[in-house]
Scaffold this active site. Structure first.
Site, PDB file in Angstrom:
ATOM      1  N   ASP A   1       0.871  -1.166   0.000  1.00  0.00           N
ATOM      2  CA  ASP A   1       0.000   0.000   0.000  1.00  0.00           C
ATOM      3  C   ASP A   1       0.915   1.224   0.000  1.00  0.00           C
ATOM      4  OD1 ASP A   1      -2.216   1.633   0.060  1.00  0.00           O
ATOM      5  OD2 ASP A   1      -3.189   0.567   1.696  1.00  0.00           O
ATOM      6  N   CYS A   2       0.391   2.356  -0.414  1.00  0.00           N
ATOM      7  CA  CYS A   2       1.253   3.506  -0.685  1.00  0.00           C
ATOM      8  C   CYS A   2       2.000   3.982   0.556  1.00  0.00           C
ATOM      9  CB  CYS A   2       0.432   4.623  -1.310  1.00  0.00           C
ATOM     10  SG  CYS A   2      -0.224   4.141  -2.917  1.00  0.00           S
TER      11      CYS A   2
END
Length: 679
Positions: free
Chosen positions: A208-209
């Site tokens: 995830d970012c």
């Protein structure tokens, strides 16, 4: 003219994008996933995925889209307060598994049937035990989800396993949170061990970012950024959403923290996905999908599917005799009240694009009858309701539709709810209008999560309740289709609606699915929670009545074991569900389903099982579901092929799959069938 030519000469990319944007005014916007899941229609899940990928390919051809899509979100909707529950298929592992694998197939499978190529690359997220964003000071960047092995293997992992094995997804995204003290993006057991080792992922693992930055800076999991980069890559991460690996991997290699071979593996996994997408196959305009363009986006067929998806998902929760459907010819004035009655963007939820067009609830209703509209509140927070004006409107109308609920200001990413009541003065407004009305009162709840609407359920003046999720671009038309009887409702709740008292006593941070009598912890979801609920998983009404009759099912199934097996000499509660034990352990269950009403409609046939009380097993779990359409006064056969080890097994305290011995109760509606499983 010359100015236009000069601009093109100097900035061809900008002009191309500008022209493309004028050609593509939007894309088909379907209901939020939680409402689509309420359809319990696997063919619909796949059909939506196919439309999304076709429109994506069309936009890719003019530079408006890529070919990797970080969707779907298949986390379990464990707690009703979670702001992102709207993105998920609900609380049940089987439904979430079916949604994930079917939607992924719709996205990825090519029309030429080539299994080695991808139409687009999907991504199942967020792995794993991720379902808290920001609740009472605890956020996803710092949360350590303490999960038992049993809960992990029978609740949180099954959707991801199905996504990889059954859906053949091209990517899995690891999450921000820790699980049992380890960041998921730095856990080699969860990534290399399970996703790539046990499930054999054919694709790449992505964070995830900024997840690596999060476990370095926010969770202090490593002392240096180089150690963080190495930990992620060694664990099995192939791609970082963000700049962290780009900044720190080279230094990690030079420091001997990670090998070049590990980097090669990650790069190979990424490039293999690009190859499957056709990035190196030459001119994409001359390949499959190269001729897609504006004509293939927002087509009439696609927009009708968005409307149909909303219709199939909308759940009728209450319907007093004589209330719904309303007759358009009998209504001369319909009062339409509520902060969500004329909304547009609210209907498409979060992670939204630009839809082809909107049909608001008010517009949908006004297409059939004369309406008088009042918002009732300035927004869904409803700090000050227009009670008197609303009462006056309802008192003179033939019927009243109240469109209430939430929006992204109430529930969203990074925004979990504290309570599960209708916001602000919404309940006050609804009750006052109901008491003043002279005709049927239909309460429409637009929300992702469930609401404690006990007050409306028990109020006889509120004659009908509809839950419409966030119903997408055509939501208003679909709501009107249900209210006026153009479409027979068939949606069923994909999650439990709890009373506010549940929210008061259960901390969101407690990940345990199973109840704990020693401290009064009530457990979670219909599988384990036995307390009071407002509505439960699978609830939903129709304008027709359906009956079920069992026509075939065994009463005894014998599990074959070797003669020397210990269970022949001592009493066993269960046996290990291994390959040898499970061979050919299947049976058919056949039912006759009849529509006894006067209206044709779809009906979801649920098959539940209540296993013997061993290994703290669920009180009930979903074995299968089938959506069928029946004309009035017609019937058809429905068949479930039941695999004992896959469908009736339980997970023990150590995470092992077991076949419980003893009496299993199979449920279909009010029908119950006893099945004895013996050795």
């Amino acid at each position: 003219m010359s100015g236009g030519r000069r601009l093109y000469m100097e900035s061809p990319t900008w002009v191309r994008a500008h022209i493309s944007l004028t050609l593509y005014l939007g894309a088909t916007s379907f209901p939020q996933v939680i409402l689509t899941a309420a359809s319990f229609n696997t063919s619909l899940f796949e059909a939506i995925g196919k439309v999304v990928s076709t429109e994506a390919r069309a936009m890719y051809n003019v530079g408006l889209a890529g070919l990797t899509f970080w969707s779907p979100n298949i986390n379990i909707f464990r707690d009703p307060r979670w702001g992102r529950g709207q993105e998920t298929p609900g609380e049940d592992p089987l439904l979430s598994s079916k949604y994930g694998s079917c939607y992924v197939r719709g996205l990825q499978q090519r029309d030429d049937g080539d299994p080695d190529k991808l139409k687009v690359a999907a991504c199942c997220k967020h792995y794993t035990a991720y379902d808290l964003d920001n609740w009472k000071g605890t956020d996803r960047y710092h949360f350590n989800a303490v999960v038992t092995k049993q809960d992990m293997d029978d609740t949180f992992q099954p959707p991801f396993k199905s996504c990889v094995i059954d859906g053949n997804v091209a990517s899995v995204m690891c999450s921000y949170n820790q699980v049992n003290g380890k960041p998921t993006c730095a856990d080699p057991d969860l990534l290399s061990g399970v996703i790539r080792g046990e499930w054999n992922l054919n694709g790449y693992i992505v964070t995830d970012c900024d997840s690596i930055d999060v476990f370095y800076k926010s969770q202090n999991y490593t002392k240096t950024p180089e150690e963080a980069a190495a930990a992620a890559i060694v664990a099995g991460v192939d791609l970082n959403c963000g700049s962290f690996l780009g900044q720190h991997t080279e230094a990690a290699v030079k420091a001997g923290l990670v090998s070049e071979d590990a980097i090669d593996i990650a790069v190979s996994n990424n490039f293999a996905t690009l190859m499957r997408l056709g990035f190196f196959d030459g001119d994409p305009g001359k390949k499959l999908y190269g001729d897609l363009g504006p004509k293939d986006v927002c087509t009439a067929e696609n927009q009708e599917l968005a409307r149909e998806a909303a219709r199939q998902g909308i759940v009728l929760l209450k319907n007093t005799a004589g209330s719904l459907p309303l007759s358009p010819t009998d209504i001369t004035n319909l009062a339409v009240i509520g902060p969500n009655a004329n909304v547009t963007k609210t209907m498409i939820g979060n992670y939204e694009g630009i839809p082809c067009k909107y049909t608001t609830p008010l517009q949908g209703l006004a297409a059939s009858v004369a309406t008088t509209y009042l918002p009732g509140c300035s927004n869904v927070a409803c700090g000050a309701a227009q009670v008197d004006d609303a009462k006056n409107l309802a008192s003179t109308a033939d019927a009243t539709v109240l469109v209430m609920g939430a929006d992204q200001s109430i529930e969203a990413e990074s925004r979990d709810r504290v309570d599960i009541l209708l916001p602000g003065q919404q309940e006050l407004l609804v009750t006052a209008v109901a008491n003043a009305s002279r005709g049927p009162v239909i309460l429409v709840i637009m929300s992702g999560g469930g609401m404690d609407v006990s007050f409306a359920k028990t109020n006889d003046k509120i004659t009908s309740i509809l839950w419409v999720g966030y119903p997408g671009e055509a939501g208003g038309a679909a709501i009107a289709d249900i209210i006026f009887g153009y479409y027979n409702p068939s949606g069923r709740l994909p999650m439990t609606w709890y009373p506010q008292s549940y929210s008061d006593r259960v901390p969101m941070t407690n990940m345990n699915m199973r109840p704990d009598p020693s401290n009064g912890y009530p457990g979670r979801t219909y599988r384990f929670y036995a307390g009071e609920s407002v509505y439960t998983f699978g609830d939903g009404l129709s304008y027709s009545e359906f009956t079920h009759e069992l026509t075939q099912a065994p009463r005894l199934v014998s599990v074959p074991l070797e003669e020397s097996h210990a269970c022949y000499s001592s009493e066993c509660q269960s046996v290990v569900a291994d390959e040898q034990t499970c061979q050919n352990l299947t049976f058919d269950m056949r039912l006759r389903v009849k529509n006894t009403g006067r209206t044709g409609g779809s009906h979801t046939v649920f098959l539940f099982s209540s296993p013997p009380a061993v290994h703290n097993a669920p009180q009930k779990h979903l074995v299968g579901f089938e959506k069928v359409f029946l004309n009035a006064q017609t019937e058809r056969q429905v068949r479930f092929k039941v695999d004992i080890c896959k469908d009736l097994s339980v997970v023990d305290e150590l995470g092992g799959k077991k076949v419980a011995l003893g009496e299993h109760v199979l449920h279909v509606g009010s029908l119950k069938h006893l099945l004895s499983v013996r050795i």
